[in-house]
Structures are given as C-alpha cells and as structure tokens.
Design an enzyme around this catalytic site. Structure first.
Site, PDB file in Angstrom:
ATOM      1  N   SER A   6       3.721  -3.301  -8.991  1.00 35.25           N
ATOM      2  CA  SER A   6       3.777  -4.117  -8.216  1.00 35.25           C
ATOM      3  C   SER A   6       3.883  -4.130  -6.618  1.00 35.25           C
ATOM      4  CB  SER A   6       5.336  -4.164  -7.981  1.00 35.25           C
ATOM      5  OG  SER A   6       5.839  -5.397 -10.481  1.00 35.25           O
ATOM      6  N   ASP A  98       2.779   4.268  -5.901  1.00 36.16           N
ATOM      7  CA  ASP A  98       1.559   3.453  -6.299  1.00 36.16           C
ATOM      8  C   ASP A  98       0.140   4.862  -5.517  1.00 36.16           C
ATOM      9  OD1 ASP A  98       2.901   3.139  -3.473  1.00 36.16           O
ATOM     10  OD2 ASP A  98       1.332   1.457  -3.242  1.00 36.16           O
TER      11      ASP A  98
END
Length: 246
Positions: A6, A98
């Site tokens: 996400s 990420d």
C-alpha cells in the site's frame, strides 16, 4: 503467499507460488479500497504480508479486507539485517518498509554486482544505494506528479501537465514539464555518480514504480546503458522477507 504494497496513492498486490513466481497481480487506488472485490486467488492463499506507508485509514481498509478473505497476515517492517543485507539507517526500523523491500529484492537479483542504485519512482521518488552487502543511504524526492502539482498550485500561469519534454523549451508548458523531468533525472544521475565515486565501480541502476517506464528512455540516454526496469520489486521483496522467516 499474498504480498500487498500500500503506497501513497495505490495498493499493489501479488499472489506468489512457492517457488517465488508471481501467479496473479493487481492494483487498486487507495481511494477505492472500500469497493475492492476480493479476487478468488486470495482465497487460495494461507497467509499475507503487508507493507503500508499510506497511513491508518488505508491500514484499516486492508485489515478489513484480509479478515473478510479469512487470511492471517503480518505487517512488514524494516530490520537491521535480512537475507545478508545490512540496514545502516540510523534507526533501521524507521526506514520505509517499501524502500527496504525494494532494496532486498534488488540485492537478491544483483548479489554479484559491486554496487546497486535502487530507484522507486512513485508518488515520492526514492533513490537508495547498496554497497558491500549494505544499504548505505538514499534520497527521498517529490515524485513527478507531486512536482507538477506544486507548480500548478503555487503559480498562476504554469501548467506542466500540458507540456512535453524538450531540450530547449520555447513555451511555458514545455519549460515546466521539462524542468520537472530534469529535476528527477538529475537527482538519480547525481546519486549514481556519487555511488560510483564511493565504490570506484559503475553501479547497476534498477528502477521500479509507476513512473519507471516514463523515465526509462531519458535515463538510458543519460547513462549510455539501459537501466534495469524491474516490475513488482517491492512485492518481490515482501515475499523474500516473509520466506526468510520460514
């Protein structure tokens, strides 16, 4: 295994086979997660690993989806070391997950290379360096759309979204579009040059993210050698993180 990334704007997901191949993948805007229809392939997974840098609202949406799918899940976090890659961030756990996942995937792919520059071109642009089995630092830069929006919101006569890339622009739209593109490419080239000076060798440049394909032609021209375009690098890294624990 299901891996979910996400980001600031979109949520990407992939279902991995036991051998690490992606069997199915998809993407959904974060603003549309409430209406997301769970794919049948999710039901075949036993477990999920989730990276979220988009805040609590997206985390709540993902939690609801995973519970609805009946999946156990973990929230991925950066670590001091994973799979032989050391994290030299001042506080390793504070590195964006990420970024860490993308670094791990690039490290695994190019283990035999002396140095690697990992570029994730999304809402924000991250430019991270690997040298001697360690993440040694990186940059966070506004992404292409974010820079464009800043010009739109803070000037009265500039619309970079209608421009084109030109070497010597002769109108305002082209000048602003080309300026944004040059700022992003310049940051990447600067870090590549710094890494080359640091390690005394030419680094492998790996680029991923939503704007990667747009940047590839100009980066190829600047570097004189084609950077590696790596789709799903963050998702691949998440898979590796979870497999490392089993």
């Amino acid at each position: 295994m299901l891996a979910i990334d996400s980001g600031n704007t979109r949520t990407k997901w992939a279902v991995f086979a036991d051998d690490g191949r992606i069997q199915e993948a998809g993407v959904c805007l974060n603003a549309e997660l409430a209406a997301f229809v769970i794919p049948p392939s999710w039901q075949l997974c036993k477990h999920a690993i989730v990276a979220n840098v988009a805040g609590e609202r997206v985390a709540a949406s993902m939690t609801a989806l995973l519970k609805k799918a009946g999946l156990s899940y973990v929230w991925a976090k950066a670590e001091a070391e994973t799979l032989g890659l050391k994290n030299k961030y001042e506080v390793p756990e504070s590195l964006g997950v990420d970024r860490w996942a993308a670094l791990l995937a690039a490290f695994k792919r190019y283990l035999n290379q002396p140095a690697c520059l990992v570029v994730n071109a999304g809402t924000a642009l991250t430019i991270d360096a690997i040298y001697q089995n360690a993440f040694i630092g990186g940059l966070i830069v506004p992404g292409f759309s974010m820079m464009q929006n800043a010009l739109l919101q803070n000037t009265s006569a500039v619309n970079p979204q209608s421009g084109q890339a030109k070497t010597f622009p002769l109108n305002t739209a082209d000048a602003s579009y080309s300026g944004v593109l040059s700022a992003i490419v310049g940051a990447i080239v600067m870090q590549a040059d710094k890494l080359e000076s640091h390690c005394q060798d030419v680094p492998t440049v790996v680029i991923t993210g939503g704007d990667a394909a747009m940047l590839m032609p100009i980066l190829t021209q600047v570097f004189g050698a084609k950077p590696v375009l790596a789709d799903n690098l963050v998702l691949e890294g998440l898979y590796l993180m979870e497999r490392a624990k089993s």
